[in-house]
Scaffold this active site. Structure first.
Site, PDB file in Angstrom:
ATOM      1  N   ALA A 279      87.202  24.869 118.152  1.00 31.87           N
ATOM      2  CA  ALA A 279      86.698  26.472 118.839  1.00 31.87           C
ATOM      3  C   ALA A 279      86.809  27.214 117.743  1.00 31.87           C
ATOM      4  O   ALA A 279      87.138  26.920 116.745  1.00 31.87           O
ATOM      5  CB  ALA A 279      87.700  26.446 119.832  1.00 31.87           C
TER       6      ALA A 279
ATOM      7  N   GLY B 241      88.329  21.285 119.916  1.00 33.37           N
ATOM      8  CA  GLY B 241      87.389  21.358 121.042  1.00 33.37           C
ATOM      9  C   GLY B 241      86.158  20.465 120.718  1.00 33.37           C
ATOM     10  O   GLY B 241      85.409  20.082 121.764  1.00 33.37           O
TER      11      GLY B 241
ATOM     12  N   GLU C 198      87.260  17.138 122.218  1.00 34.23           N
ATOM     13  CA  GLU C 198      87.453  17.227 123.551  1.00 34.23           C
ATOM     14  C   GLU C 198      85.985  17.326 124.206  1.00 34.23           C
ATOM     15  O   GLU C 198      85.737  16.499 125.243  1.00 34.23           O
ATOM     16  CB  GLU C 198      88.150  18.509 123.763  1.00 34.23           C
ATOM     17  CG  GLU C 198      89.616  18.481 123.514  1.00 34.23           C
ATOM     18  CD  GLU C 198      90.348  19.634 123.379  1.00 34.23           C
ATOM     19  OE1 GLU C 198      91.412  19.763 123.989  1.00 34.23           O
ATOM     20  OE2 GLU C 198      89.860  20.638 122.883  1.00 34.23           O
TER      21      GLU C 198
ATOM     22  N   GLU D 268      95.062  21.407 116.850  1.00 38.28           N
ATOM     23  CA  GLU D 268      95.454  22.493 117.237  1.00 38.28           C
ATOM     24  C   GLU D 268      97.101  22.677 117.037  1.00 38.28           C
ATOM     25  O   GLU D 268      97.514  23.927 116.858  1.00 38.28           O
ATOM     26  CB  GLU D 268      95.251  22.631 118.738  1.00 38.28           C
ATOM     27  CG  GLU D 268      93.883  22.582 119.329  1.00 38.28           C
ATOM     28  CD  GLU D 268      93.296  21.192 119.504  1.00 38.28           C
ATOM     29  OE1 GLU D 268      92.019  21.129 120.130  1.00 38.28           O
ATOM     30  OE2 GLU D 268      93.797  20.293 119.006  1.00 38.28           O
TER      31      GLU D 268
END
Length: 258
Positions: free
Chosen positions: A65, A109, A112, A132
């Site tokens: 992200a 992300g 994911e 993360e």
């Protein structure tokens, strides 16, 4: 349609969505999520499209992200906006098959996002990870949930707690990816698989996808009943009649998607 963060294309019955933020290694920002959701909507509504391929660049599917975008946000900012939720639901609820073609980094992300797709075809240089924890947070797009279901508790726990990356060969052994192909062949292979699926009966493909996904949401007994009812319902379709007639007559079926 013109986008700022993605590029879309079609190859026959396959819709292609390519993440396109090269300077940021395809980091996932809010605008990219909105554009991705819109592109999925368009391809899902297009009856000429039978499958979707989601990909990035040779260097990065998506390296996570956009941290610079997230860094100033407060708890109330992300809570009130239900931050990230819409994108997860849009990919997850797409009724047409979505294939992730992953090369390079698929981290945070990006990992994911790949796991939201129905299956992953990986190039030999693919790297998966949930780093993360090193930023003082945890996965927020399903990393602790989908990764655990894909590779098991021990490996998922290690990756989420340490941020360790997993290469393509380990990812295939662990069941995260369906198979590995040479980098130069990645998109051709993903489009080939998408085309094979798109040639089948679209309603039956949707039912099959729905049944497989149900296995993650219910008990075995309930899942078997769900599968059985969908199986029974296929006998009400013209495509089931055509498929079995074609087999008996030793010819290729001509599905009408009804």
């Amino acid at each position: 349609m013109a986008y700022n963060n993605i590029v879309t294309d079609t190859k026959g019955p396959v819709g292609i969505i390519r993440l396109d933020r090269p300077k940021a290694l395809n980091a996932l920002c809010a605008e990219l999520f909105e554009e991705l959701a819109e592109a999925v909507d368009i391809f899902e509504k297009d009856e000429a499209i039978g499958a979707i391929v989601l990909t990035g660049s040779e260097k990065a599917f998506a390296a996570g992200a956009d941290i610079l975008e997230m860094q100033p946000k407060t708890y109330m900012d992300v809570y009130k906006a239900n931050f990230l939720t819409g994108m997860e639901e849009r990919i997850d609820k797409c009724r047409k098959p979505v294939i992730a073609a992953v090369a390079g980094y698929a981290l945070g992300g990006g990992c994911e996002l790949a796991m939201m797709c129905d299956f992953i075809i990986a190039a030999e240089n693919a790297q998966f990870g949930q780093p993360e924890i090193k930023l003082g947070t945890i996965p927020g797009l399903g990393g602790t949930q989908r990764l655990t279901r894909a590779v098991g508790k021990s490996k998922a726990m290690e990756m989420c707690l340490t941020g360790r990356m997993m290469g393509a060969e380990e990812a295939e052994r662990a069941g995260l990816v369906s198979r590995i192909v040479p980098l130069d062949d990645l998109m051709d292979e993903a489009v080939k698989v998408g085309t094979e699926i798109a040639k089948l009966s679209q309603p039956i493909v949707m039912m099959c996808k729905e049944s497989v996904k149900k296995s993650y949401e219910t008990t075995l007994t309930e899942g078997l009943m769900f599968e059985r009812r969908l199986f029974h319902s296929t006998f009400s379709t013209e495509d089931q009649k055509e498929g079995m007639s074609a087999f008996a007559e030793k010819r290729s079926p001509e599905f009408k998607n009804r």
